[in-house]
Design an enzyme around this catalytic site. Structure first.
Site, short mmCIF file in Angstrom:
data_model
loop_
_atom_site.label_atom_id
_atom_site.label_comp_id
_atom_site.label_asym_id
_atom_site.label_seq_id
_atom_site.Cartn_x
_atom_site.Cartn_y
_atom_site.Cartn_z
N LYS A 8 0.31 -0.91 -0.13
CA LYS A 8 -0.03 0.38 0.30
C LYS A 8 0.86 0.93 -0.44
O LYS A 8 1.94 1.72 0.98
CB LYS A 8 -1.02 0.43 1.05
C1 E4P Z 1 -8.18 1.17 3.88
O1 E4P Z 1 -7.67 0.79 3.25
C2 E4P Z 1 -8.06 2.55 4.62
O2 E4P Z 1 -7.24 3.05 5.18
C3 E4P Z 1 -8.98 2.91 4.98
O3 E4P Z 1 -10.38 2.57 5.10
C4 E4P Z 1 -9.25 4.42 6.41
O4 E4P Z 1 -10.56 4.57 6.74
P1 E4P Z 1 -10.83 5.57 7.70
O5 E4P Z 1 -11.44 6.75 7.35
O6 E4P Z 1 -12.12 5.49 8.32
O7 E4P Z 1 -9.45 5.74 8.17
#
Ligand code: E4P
Length: 217
Positions: free
Chosen positions: A83
């Site tokens: 990622k």
């Molecule tokens: C997933 O890959 C993301 O990092 C996550 O969905 C972010 O979510 P949030 O905005 O609730 O922190």
């Protein structure tokens, strides 16, 4: 639509995986912090539970740093998906890692143009953050629709991974638009099954069944 669970909590992951609901997992530095575990240890455990891609996020912000962290993370298991943040260096690392055969998830996407760049960099997944856009009083779902249209216009194979999901309606609306994947917090994933009429109907069936005095088997 594929379902990923958005957590680094192995107990939640194991429970959902046993239900046959999971196609993958996404983590991020905040979720690792919340789990209170060592990133290498917990990510390895998650990769052993789930067959599908497990996103593990780099924390370096420069290309060289991202590439060396990506090599460490990729060594954890075969189903690691690297990622990367949607920055110039992140896109450059995405291109290099994808060319090397790694799965990549470009994260922190807040515009259709950013998603276009990620697709051109060969990202396996693009993660538009619906909830955080909604928090700004702008419709996050509109971004999913724009990316879907652009990717379809040009036949990009990058999968749209609807992220920052806060409600069951986010899941439904992303599915209606045609997002390829939704990464969903455990509680929201479990809430998808709930409907008061299902509970009411089941209670009525069981009450009538008891009156028959019968047993099956
Ligand atoms: C997933 O890959 C993301 O990092 C996550 O969905 C972010 O979510 P949030 O905005 O609730 O922190």
């Amino acid at each position: 639509m594929k379902f990923f669970v958005d957590t680094a909590d192995v107990d939640e992951i194991r429970e959902l995986n046993e239900m046959g609901l999971l196609d993958g997992v996404t983590t991020n530095p905040s979720l690792i912090m919340k789990a209170g575990r060592d990133i290498m240890e917990v990510t390895k455990e998650i990769c052993a539970i789930v067959d599908g891609p497990v996103s593990a996020e780099v924390t370096a912000t420069d290309y060289d740093g991202m590439m060396s962290q990506a090599a460490v993370l990729a060594g954890i298991a075969n189903n690691i998906c690297i990622k990367l943040p949607l920055t110039m260096d992140g896109l450059k690392a995405c291109k290099a890692l994808t060319s090397d055969g790694h799965k990549t998830n470009v994260t922190l996407c807040f515009s259709a143009n950013q998603a276009l760049l990620a697709a051109k960099a060969g990202a396996t997944f693009i993660s538009p953050f619906i909830g955080r856009i909604d928090d700004m009083a702008v419709d996050g779902m509109e971004l999913i629709a724009e990316i879907r249209k652009i990717y379809d216009n040009y036949g990009f194979t990058t999968e749209i991974l609807a992220a920052s999901i806060r409600s069951v309606n986010h899941v439904k609306d992303a599915a209606l638009i045609g997002a390829d994947v939704a990464t969903v917090p455990p509680a929201t994933l479990k809430a998808l099954v709930k409907h008061p009429l299902t509970d009411k109907g089941l209670d009525a069936f069981l009450a009538d069944w008891a009156k028959t005095g019968q047993e099956i088997g």
